[in-house]
Design an enzyme around this catalytic site. Sequence first.
Site, PDB file in Angstrom:
ATOM      1  N   CYS A  46       0.817  -1.210   0.000  1.00  0.00           N
ATOM      2  CA  CYS A  46       0.000   0.000   0.000  1.00  0.00           C
ATOM      3  C   CYS A  46       0.856   1.268   0.000  1.00  0.00           C
ATOM      4  CB  CYS A  46      -0.963  -0.006   1.184  1.00  0.00           C
ATOM      5  SG  CYS A  46      -0.163   0.257   2.765  1.00  0.00           S
ATOM      6  N   CYS A  48       0.692   3.819   1.982  1.00  0.00           N
ATOM      7  CA  CYS A  48       1.164   4.298   3.285  1.00  0.00           C
ATOM      8  C   CYS A  48       2.378   3.509   3.768  1.00  0.00           C
ATOM      9  CB  CYS A  48       0.046   4.311   4.332  1.00  0.00           C
ATOM     10  SG  CYS A  48      -0.635   2.728   4.786  1.00  0.00           S
TER      11      CYS A  48
END
Length: 136
Positions: A46, A48
């Site tokens: 992902c 993040c």
Amino acid sequence: MYPPELVKPMREDLTNIGFSELFTEEDVKQAMQKEGTTLVVVNSVCGCAAANARPGARMSLQNAKTPDNLVTVFAGVDREAVDAARAQMVPFPPSSPSMALFKNGELVHMLERHHIEGRPADMIAENLKGAFDEHC
């Protein structure tokens, strides 16, 4: 499961700075039995993880005190190791990315995804440095 060529550079973000990869339940068991402090990073694909978690982990190691052992498992790739690592992180629910600090096999500090997502890497690093100062 993600293809190996996709996750290779994401793995290397951590292995290039000294993290050891764990692939099996036995790998996790052995890592948790080591004396001292162990930082476990549950890596993921992902955004993040790329923008916050991995850079935060890297920056946190620029500290007077650091964990004795640095290990990582990769969510969506190394299912057996991820499941075993997450079992050590109870009562926290599974999340990725996440980071857990263990001392002599006991969980002493946890950063869940909601502590990582939307927070700058330097804030994550400062959180980890505080945990390192207290427990390492």
